[in-house]
Structure formats: C-alpha cells, structure tokens
Write a protein that holds these residues in place. Sequence first.
Motif, short mmCIF file in Angstrom:
data_model
loop_
_atom_site.label_atom_id
_atom_site.label_comp_id
_atom_site.label_asym_id
_atom_site.label_seq_id
_atom_site.Cartn_x
_atom_site.Cartn_y
_atom_site.Cartn_z
N TRP A 56 0.87 -1.18 0.00
CA TRP A 56 0.00 0.00 0.00
C TRP A 56 0.90 1.22 0.00
O TRP A 56 1.88 1.28 0.73
CB TRP A 56 -0.88 0.04 1.26
CG TRP A 56 -1.94 -0.99 1.27
CD1 TRP A 56 -3.22 -0.87 0.85
CD2 TRP A 56 -1.83 -2.33 1.77
NE1 TRP A 56 -3.91 -2.03 1.04
CE2 TRP A 56 -3.07 -2.96 1.60
CE3 TRP A 56 -0.78 -3.08 2.33
CZ2 TRP A 56 -3.32 -4.27 1.97
CZ3 TRP A 56 -1.03 -4.39 2.69
CH2 TRP A 56 -2.27 -4.97 2.52
N THR A 61 -4.49 3.71 4.02
CA THR A 61 -5.21 2.69 3.25
C THR A 61 -4.82 1.29 3.70
O THR A 61 -5.65 0.38 3.68
CB THR A 61 -4.98 2.85 1.73
OG1 THR A 61 -3.58 2.82 1.46
CG2 THR A 61 -5.60 4.12 1.20
N ASP A 64 -6.83 0.81 6.87
CA ASP A 64 -8.24 0.63 6.50
C ASP A 64 -8.49 -0.77 5.97
O ASP A 64 -9.51 -1.39 6.28
CB ASP A 64 -8.66 1.66 5.44
CG ASP A 64 -8.85 3.05 6.00
OD1 ASP A 64 -8.96 3.18 7.24
OD2 ASP A 64 -8.89 4.00 5.19
N TYR A 65 -7.57 -1.28 5.16
CA TYR A 65 -7.70 -2.64 4.63
C TYR A 65 -7.69 -3.67 5.76
O TYR A 65 -8.53 -4.57 5.78
CB TYR A 65 -6.58 -2.94 3.63
CG TYR A 65 -6.76 -4.27 2.95
CD1 TYR A 65 -7.57 -4.39 1.83
CD2 TYR A 65 -6.14 -5.41 3.45
CE1 TYR A 65 -7.76 -5.61 1.22
CE2 TYR A 65 -6.33 -6.64 2.85
CZ TYR A 65 -7.13 -6.74 1.74
OH TYR A 65 -7.32 -7.95 1.14
#
Length: 149
Positions: A56, A61, A64-65
């Motif tokens: 990433w 992000t 968040d994943y």
Amino acid sequence: MSTQTIDSAMARRMVEASAIHGASIIGRPGGWSVMLKLGKVEKLLGTQRTDKPRMWRSLDTCMDYLRNELHIVRVDLLDATHYSDGDASRRPRQDASERMKRAHEAAAYDAWFREQVQASIDDPRPSISDDEARARFANRKTALRRRAQ
C-alpha cells in the motif's frame, strides 16, 4: 514449494479461526506491507495468485484494509525503518496517460451523441414519414435526370 506469503482470502479465514496472533505493518521502499503472526511463524500478506507481498502506498489505506477487509484492529508493530516514499523499481505505466485520455474522449463523445439524439427527439418540428421522404427524393432525382439530358 513453501509460500512466503498468505493471500487475503486465506488470511480472512485464518482470522475467523483465530489462527492469526498478531499483525505488524512494515515500511518498504514505495509503501507498506503487512506481516501476520501465526504462532511462532510470520508471513507477509500477499497478492492473489502470486507469492509477492501486497503493498500500500499509504499507511491509512493499509490500516483501512486491515480493519475493514481482514477485521484486524490491533497492530503489534509499526516499523518504518526501510520505508521510503518512492520505489526505484516501480515505473509508472507509459500507456496510462494515453488510456485515460482516450477514455475521457470517449465519454465526451458519448455525452455529445446522447445530447444530439435527445435534441432530435425533442425537436418540435414535424418529422416526415419514410414514404414521404422517399417520394421527395425520387422527385429530386427525376428533376436532376431531366436537367442532365
């Protein structure tokens, strides 16, 4: 052949089975990767169908994943030792700009075409039937033939 990574589908199943005992976010050149702890063994979270680590570009992000896709909400370690913003081995695709330009042109043409069709449908002038148009064209054709003789 032993795999060095675990793909997301397998990681999801392992989280559901409580087989993953911890997760760490590791900085690398060009982004962030995730190391999953399975007992005494640690494996990187990998991409589908390859044995390469998933990366990433943004720490947000990545987190968040982990939270939304794998339901991992606690990270044991954040190691930014080897993190760098750019990745010398990653080259931007040369065709991406051209592909996006063509996509925008196609979208603009589609919008123009739809406007033209709608304008034709909304045109208050009376339209003529196919038979009437054929008759008018036949009369013009006959007149042109007479002039040509």
